[in-house]
Design an enzyme around this catalytic site. Structure first.
Site, PDB file in Angstrom:
ATOM      1  CB  SER A 169      -0.879  -0.058   1.371  1.00  0.00           C
ATOM      2  OG  SER A 169      -1.452   1.316   1.461  1.00  0.00           O
ATOM      3  CE1 TYR A 202      -5.142  -1.494   4.692  1.00  0.00           C
ATOM      4  CE2 TYR A 202      -3.756   0.349   4.149  1.00  0.00           C
ATOM      5  CZ  TYR A 202      -4.401  -0.528   3.773  1.00  0.00           C
ATOM      6  OH  TYR A 202      -4.693  -1.163   2.304  1.00  0.00           O
TER       7      TYR A 202
END
Length: 266
Positions: A158, A171
């Site tokens: 990501s 996250y």
């Protein structure tokens, strides 16, 4: 010299893709399935087979899309939030398919809270689904790939593998971990002809991001930071995953490929 068409062909390979029922995962699975185009579709043995790792095993949409391409596709249950499901998923794949050549770890979850109030149980859930499951499934797959003498493992990282973000500390921690576990596994398994790499998506227009897409203020801020001037489409990930799954990337190990429209460059 190997023809370019052969470098990118996945004919005869078996790929397993998690998080494949929608968005990026769906496009990755369809891209892999389509990479054997031009082969006689009447003989599955000459084509790539796709194993769809899904929590909802009664969702047949992607399976049927792949079968419509003339490929073989089967569904295997996987819930990355449950370690007991993660632990034996490779055994369940190999109970259906004779080998495993390509593993795409794409499934994950997101939780948003101010860091000062982030619940411990939510932190644990995000780390389990986005990081621990990636290592556990890769570890099990590698034991098989080492025996067969080759393999490709592709993780979904990501932008949060590089940046801290806001209200997503778990996250960010998980995706930062995905980037470094990708490199760590590449260091150990390259000698076994196993390539471990990751794709780091930027902002992607999917069902999960519609609130941002339609927020006039936030969407304008995001677009202003992307040199390409648009959000990614899930189909922007078809080419990168085929590249990392194919012979074309045989000398690529431990890379985190940003597919972000230039976000990190800016």
């Amino acid at each position: 010299q190997t023809p370019m068409s052969d470098l990118f062909s996945l004919t005869g390979k078996i790929a397993a893709v998690s998080g494949c029922t929608r968005g990026i995962g769906r496009s990755m699975a369809l891209g892999l399935a389509d990479a054997g185009a031009g082969i006689d579709c009447g003989d599955y043995r000459k084509l790539i087979d796709i194993c769809l790792l899904q929590r909802n095993i009664e969702d047949y949409k992607v399976r049927d899309e792949i079968r419509a391409l003339g490929r073989k596709a089967e569904i295997v249950y996987l819930d990355v939030s449950k370690q007991e499901s993660v632990r034996d998923v490779v055994d369940r794949i190999l109970a259906i398919f004779p080998r495993l050549d390509i593993l795409v770890n794409n499934a994950g979850i997101q939780r948003r809270f101010d860091a000062v109030d982030f619940p411990e149980n939510e932190w644990d859930d995000v780390i389990q689904a986005n990081l621990k499951s990636v290592f556990s499934i890769s570890q099990a797959a590698a034991k098989h790939m080492i025996t067969q003498g080759s393999g490709k493992i592709i993780n979904t990282a990501s932008l949060m593998s590089f940046q801290g973000g806001i209200r997503v500390p778990a996250y960010a921690a998980a995706k930062g971990g995905v980037a470094l576990v990708t490199k760590a596994l590449a260091n150990e398994w390259a000698k076994h002809s196993i390539n471990v790499n990751a794709i780091a998506p930027g902002y992607v227009n999917t069902e999960l991001t519609q609130a941002l897409v339609h927020d006039p203020v936030r969407s304008k801020e995001i677009l202003g930071r992307i040199p390409a001037g648009r959000w990614a489409s899930p189909d922007d990930f078809r080419g990168p995953v085929v590249y990392l799954a194919s012979r074309a990337s045989d000398y690529v190990h431990g890379e985190i490929m940003a597919v972000d429209g230039g976000w990190l460059a800016r």
